[in-house]
Design an enzyme around this catalytic site. Structure first.
Site, PDB file in Angstrom:
ATOM      1  N   HIS A 218       0.778  -1.224   0.000  1.00 36.52           N
ATOM      2  CA  HIS A 218       0.000   0.000   0.000  1.00 36.52           C
ATOM      3  C   HIS A 218       0.814   1.282   0.000  1.00 36.52           C
ATOM      4  O   HIS A 218       0.616   2.126  -0.865  1.00 36.52           O
ATOM      5  CB  HIS A 218      -1.130   0.046   1.014  1.00 36.52           C
ATOM      6  CG  HIS A 218      -2.136   1.034   0.532  1.00 36.52           C
ATOM      7  ND1 HIS A 218      -2.907   0.800  -0.584  1.00 36.52           N
ATOM      8  CD2 HIS A 218      -2.395   2.305   0.881  1.00 36.52           C
ATOM      9  CE1 HIS A 218      -3.614   1.865  -0.866  1.00 36.52           C
ATOM     10  NE2 HIS A 218      -3.335   2.800  -0.012  1.00 36.52           N
ATOM     11  N   TYR A 222       1.727   5.666  -2.391  1.00 36.30           N
ATOM     12  CA  TYR A 222       1.956   7.069  -1.999  1.00 36.30           C
ATOM     13  C   TYR A 222       3.329   7.538  -2.442  1.00 36.30           C
ATOM     14  O   TYR A 222       3.539   8.723  -2.708  1.00 36.30           O
ATOM     15  CB  TYR A 222       1.733   7.260  -0.495  1.00 36.30           C
ATOM     16  CG  TYR A 222       0.320   6.908  -0.135  1.00 36.30           C
ATOM     17  CD1 TYR A 222      -0.732   7.657  -0.653  1.00 36.30           C
ATOM     18  CD2 TYR A 222       0.016   5.788   0.617  1.00 36.30           C
ATOM     19  CE1 TYR A 222      -2.046   7.316  -0.405  1.00 36.30           C
ATOM     20  CE2 TYR A 222      -1.296   5.427   0.868  1.00 36.30           C
ATOM     21  CZ  TYR A 222      -2.319   6.198   0.350  1.00 36.30           C
ATOM     22  OH  TYR A 222      -3.613   5.831   0.581  1.00 36.30           O
ATOM     23  N   HIS A 369      -9.865   0.290 -10.963  1.00 34.91           N
ATOM     24  CA  HIS A 369      -9.625   1.315  -9.939  1.00 34.91           C
ATOM     25  C   HIS A 369      -8.201   1.857 -10.008  1.00 34.91           C
ATOM     26  O   HIS A 369      -7.986   3.062 -10.040  1.00 34.91           O
ATOM     27  CB  HIS A 369      -9.903   0.738  -8.548  1.00 34.91           C
ATOM     28  CG  HIS A 369      -9.340   1.567  -7.437  1.00 34.91           C
ATOM     29  ND1 HIS A 369      -9.901   2.770  -7.068  1.00 34.91           N
ATOM     30  CD2 HIS A 369      -8.254   1.401  -6.651  1.00 34.91           C
ATOM     31  CE1 HIS A 369      -9.183   3.300  -6.091  1.00 34.91           C
ATOM     32  NE2 HIS A 369      -8.178   2.493  -5.827  1.00 34.91           N
ATOM     33  N   PHE A 370      -7.216   0.949 -10.045  1.00 33.65           N
ATOM     34  CA  PHE A 370      -5.858   1.520  -9.937  1.00 33.65           C
ATOM     35  C   PHE A 370      -5.372   2.124 -11.250  1.00 33.65           C
ATOM     36  O   PHE A 370      -4.495   2.990 -11.229  1.00 33.65           O
ATOM     37  CB  PHE A 370      -4.860   0.578  -9.255  1.00 33.65           C
ATOM     38  CG  PHE A 370      -4.503  -0.698  -9.949  1.00 33.65           C
ATOM     39  CD1 PHE A 370      -3.787  -0.687 -11.126  1.00 33.65           C
ATOM     40  CD2 PHE A 370      -4.833  -1.924  -9.382  1.00 33.65           C
ATOM     41  CE1 PHE A 370      -3.426  -1.873 -11.748  1.00 33.65           C
ATOM     42  CE2 PHE A 370      -4.477  -3.115  -9.992  1.00 33.65           C
ATOM     43  CZ  PHE A 370      -3.774  -3.085 -11.190  1.00 33.65           C
ATOM     44  N   HIS A 371      -5.966   1.732 -12.373  1.00 33.30           N
ATOM     45  CA  HIS A 371      -5.625   2.443 -13.600  1.00 33.30           C
ATOM     46  C   HIS A 371      -6.210   3.854 -13.575  1.00 33.30           C
ATOM     47  O   HIS A 371      -5.590   4.794 -14.056  1.00 33.30           O
ATOM     48  CB  HIS A 371      -6.098   1.687 -14.840  1.00 33.30           C
ATOM     49  CG  HIS A 371      -5.149   0.593 -15.241  1.00 33.30           C
ATOM     50  ND1 HIS A 371      -5.108  -0.624 -14.613  1.00 33.30           N
ATOM     51  CD2 HIS A 371      -4.174   0.551 -16.194  1.00 33.30           C
ATOM     52  CE1 HIS A 371      -4.158  -1.377 -15.161  1.00 33.30           C
ATOM     53  NE2 HIS A 371      -3.569  -0.688 -16.116  1.00 33.30           N
ATOM     54  N   ARG A 432     -10.061 -10.560 -12.413  1.00 29.65           N
ATOM     55  CA  ARG A 432      -8.948  -9.834 -13.013  1.00 29.65           C
ATOM     56  C   ARG A 432      -7.949 -10.849 -13.559  1.00 29.65           C
ATOM     57  O   ARG A 432      -8.005 -12.033 -13.226  1.00 29.65           O
ATOM     58  CB  ARG A 432      -8.287  -8.927 -11.981  1.00 29.65           C
ATOM     59  CG  ARG A 432      -7.523  -9.676 -10.918  1.00 29.65           C
ATOM     60  CD  ARG A 432      -7.102  -8.788  -9.777  1.00 29.65           C
ATOM     61  NE  ARG A 432      -5.980  -7.925 -10.125  1.00 29.65           N
ATOM     62  CZ  ARG A 432      -5.211  -7.294  -9.203  1.00 29.65           C
ATOM     63  NH1 ARG A 432      -5.467  -7.443  -7.918  1.00 29.65           N
ATOM     64  NH2 ARG A 432      -4.225  -6.524  -9.569  1.00 29.65           N
ATOM     65  N   ARG A 433      -7.039 -10.386 -14.376  1.00 30.32           N
ATOM     66  CA  ARG A 433      -5.904 -11.171 -14.832  1.00 30.32           C
ATOM     67  C   ARG A 433      -6.316 -12.437 -15.584  1.00 30.32           C
ATOM     68  O   ARG A 433      -5.874 -13.532 -15.266  1.00 30.32           O
ATOM     69  CB  ARG A 433      -5.031 -11.573 -13.633  1.00 30.32           C
ATOM     70  CG  ARG A 433      -4.542 -10.382 -12.862  1.00 30.32           C
ATOM     71  CD  ARG A 433      -3.891 -10.775 -11.562  1.00 30.32           C
ATOM     72  NE  ARG A 433      -2.914  -9.758 -11.181  1.00 30.32           N
ATOM     73  CZ  ARG A 433      -2.201  -9.798 -10.094  1.00 30.32           C
ATOM     74  NH1 ARG A 433      -2.307 -10.788  -9.261  1.00 30.32           N
ATOM     75  NH2 ARG A 433      -1.333  -8.849  -9.820  1.00 30.32           N
TER      76      ARG A 433
END
Lengths: 541, 164
Positions: A218, A222, A369-371, A432-433
């Site tokens: 995580h 950041y 989400h993370f894209h 996913r994947r």
């Protein structure tokens, strides 16, 4: 500042490596979205797909980001502290260590010996060069951490009682965050995965490995995001023609990212059986706290933009938006990044929700989400930073400002066209994947139109990626000489003359973090040594 | 002390309130309704599943307990869930227990909250009820090798006859 004192060569070299691999990984991403939509049967190739997903993830998440952040950090340190870089030979040693690591990992990846995806969860095992390469990339970046910390420390010694300039305060926060972050994955790679890949041990404790990986998984986001926030704080208000609304709140936000960003990795383990519910709840608590610095950043940056627009004659509750300099790529990128951050943050709250997460865990929602939040918010600000710094680094005017604006819009639209259907697919249960969609069940027929939407998004983003690199390349190669432009940092509305110690240094926060990390990770890690655990079967994967 | 604009201070309070409401709802559902993610921390030797009582081949599948609730015992192994086809009743408490024979897998029945990671060395347990009868796929949702996308099973949820 005298141009010879700036680490121009270091910054340019790091950033060119970053952007070259970025373009390669963008093309791989396009191949993946096309392959998976099954529009062109000849493309269907399981082995190629998973190899590509691994390379795309490793390059985008680890190589592109690390090289960019390190190069940007060196330049920020020298220009904001107005002094030459401390120990350039160490910086170059770091660069070559990172390059060696990348070459080793690339060898393993593209010979098909490391198709383990960028999360490389054991007991699946890659060739040892993959893990040693990853380790060297991290080791090389430690040179950067040391240089950032030493430069801040020296500056504070020479300027007692003075506030460390905000750009350097943020950069140093990121260096310290990265130092804490890398411990988890470093322990996993050195003590578990390298011995496993070399055959020194037959198998590993998978629960321990995943807990260590969660330590890193995580806060690393950041590490990627802070440079984007730095640009929002230190470049955007100036580019909009105003001042930074609050220097102090920016520092508070950075400190909160450091404290709450680190001890929350278990929200990646919500669905894992080997950690008890109480630990997950504790990490879930911190996960919501980390929304606070982002919401503060949103306020401060939007307030700075409004202030600038009103100085330019903007009127009305929302009418001031029209007075923003929309033709400035930094301002445009900031607005687009904040819009994507709002959408992505909303999705993030759902992922973070302790129980609701079960509905979306490991579905297509997650890469969607993370894209959105990384490819969107973070990378769009990396683009803006490059457009802004290139004239300063190369001494030439940007090849095409118009192309830069078009490219930012294309990327923004492409990200939305790609990720909105991706989220929808996740809600419809798509895992996913997956290399293709062989499932013979009615639910799956509804997926097709969304797959095609994603292909369109992929086309738009690939064009935007190429335009970005082309513009930088042409600037460097053919741009009109204009002298090295100075990097201008935004001044705060209220100049900061004196700061309480904790907002000007990190000692207190490191102690707090040490306690917080022991509380959050101590027992969950130690349990693997107290209870009788069984390693994975050692048949070789 | 540091200077904070009154508007920004108000915003920080609003943000604080927002976080309290969100965390409050999570804590409420966790403790009042006992909604937790699967977290049973139970170890097993994945190399000898076939010798264990619970996960030996003959014992896999659906079993109805005395109170009418159902226990499903499964093994995940590249590239399938065993047994490959199961039938469970709707609106009935289901306890899923599953172990991996080899690498990390994931299990998810779309449109339900029946999801868990399946980690070698550990038993995963999920307790839920599926309200809607129908044919459901059960997907592997963690990359487990080049055949990952071929790894799935079928679940038939039959209308619950006991309550009608």
């Amino acid at each position: 500042m005298n141009n010879n004192a700036k680490p121009v060569g270091l910054a340019l070299t790091h950033m060119w490596v970053a952007f070259a691999v970025f373009l390669l990984a963008a093309v791989l991403g396009f191949y993946q979205v096309l392959e998976r939509a099954e529009l062109i049967p000849a493309l269907t190739w399981d082995e190629g797909y998973y190899l590509s997903v691994t390379a795309h993830g490793v390059i985008m998440a680890f190589v592109f980001t690390t090289f960019f952040i390190v190069g940007f950090g060196y330049y920020t340190a020298a220009t904001s502290l107005e002094r030459s870089l401390w120990n350039p030979p160490l910086a170059w040693a770091g660069f070559w260590t990172m390059m060696l690591g990348v070459l080793l990992a690339v060898y393993a990846l593209f010979t098909g010996q490391a198709t383990v995806l960028y999360t490389f969860y054991p007991p699946m095992t890659a060739h040892w060069t993959f893990y040693v390469g990853a380790a060297l990339l991290v080791v090389g970046s430690i040179a950067w951490i040391v240089i950032m910390i030493v430069m801040t420390w020296q500056w504070k010694k020479d300027n007692p009682g003075q506030p460390v300039p905000l750009p350097m305060f943020g950069t140093t926060t990121n260096a310290i965050l990265w130092l804490w972050t890398l411990i988890g994955v470093a322990v996993e790679v050195v003590f578990q995965l390298i011995p496993l890949s070399l055959g020194w041990v037959d198998t590993v404790d998978v629960g321990l490995a995943r807990t260590l990986f969660a330590w890193t998984l995580h806060p690393i986001v950041y590490f990627w995001l802070i440079p984007a926030y730095l640009a929002l704080y230190m470049f955007v208000p100036k580019a909009a023609g105003g001042r930074l609304f609050s220097d102090e709140m920016a520092r508070v936000a950075f400190i909160m990212l450091l404290i709450f960003g680190l001890p929350i990795g278990f929200h990646h383990l919500y669905m894992d059986p080997f950690q008890a519910a109480g630990w997950k709840l504790l990490h879930g608590f911190g996960t919501f706290m980390v929304a606070i610095p982002t919401l503060i950043t949103g306020f401060t940056v939007i307030a700075s933009l409004e202030l600038a627009a009103r100085l330019r004659g903007g009127k009305g509750l929302f009418g001031w938006l029209k007075a923003l300099p929309w033709n400035n790529s930094m301002v445009l990128a900031a607005v687009l990044a904040l819009l994507l951050l709002t959408a992505g943050g909303f999705g993030g709250m759902i992922n973070a929700s302790y129980a609701m997460n079960a509905m979306v865990h490991n579905t297509a929602w997650v890469p969607g989400h993370f894209h959105l939040i990384f490819g969107g918010t973070t990378v769009i600000m990396y683009f803006a930073i490059a457009y802004y710094l290139w004239p300063s680094l190369t001494g030439k005017t940007l090849y095409s400002e118009r192309m830069a604006r078009t490219q930012l819009w294309l990327w923004f639209i492409g990200i939305l066209v790609l990720t909105l259907p991706w989220h929808a697919l996740g809600l419809m249960g798509q895992p996913r994947r997956i290399a293709s969609i062989p499932y013979d069940t009615p639910l799956v027929q509804a997926w097709d139109p969304y797959e095609y939407g994603m292909v369109l998004g992929g086309v738009i983003m690939t064009i935007a990626a190429a335009l970005f690199v082309w513009n930088l390349f042409m600037t460097h190669r053919r741009g009109a000489a204009a002298g090295h432009r100075e990097v201008e940092y935004a001044q705060p509305v209220h100049p900061v003359l004196k700061l309480p110690g904790p907002l000007n240094g990190f000692a207190l926060w490191n102690w707090i973090l040490a306690v917080y990390m022991i509380v959050d990770f101590g027992a969950p890690l130690l349990q693997f040594f107290f209870i009788e655990t069984f390693d994975a079967t050692s048949w070789g994967w | 002390m540091i200077h904070i604009d009154p508007w920004e201070k108000t915003w920080v309070y609003i943000v604080g309130l927002l976080i309290v409401v969100m965390l409050g709802s999570i804590l409420y559902t966790a403790f009042a309704n006992s909604i937790h993610p699967p977290s049973n921390v139970e170890t097993i030797d994945s190399a000898s599943l076939h010798l264990s009582k619970e996960f030996a081949e003959d014992n896999l599948g659906v079993k109805t307990r005395a109170d009418g609730s159902v226990t499903v015992t499964m093994v995940a192994a590249r590239y399938g869930f065993y047994p490959q086809r199961i039938e469970v009743p709707a609106n009935t408490p289901i306890r899923f227990r599953i172990a991996s024979l080899d690498v990390v897998h994931g299990l998810h029945i779309p449109e339900t909250n029946l999801a868990t990671m399946v980690i070698p060395g550990f038993v995963s347990e999920v307790n839920t009820t599926i309200p809607k009868p129908g044919e459901y796929p059960l997907f592997c949702n963690e990359y487990c090798g080049l055949g990952h996308h071929y790894m799935w099973s079928r679940v038939t949820v039959t209308p619950d006859t006991t309550t009608n």
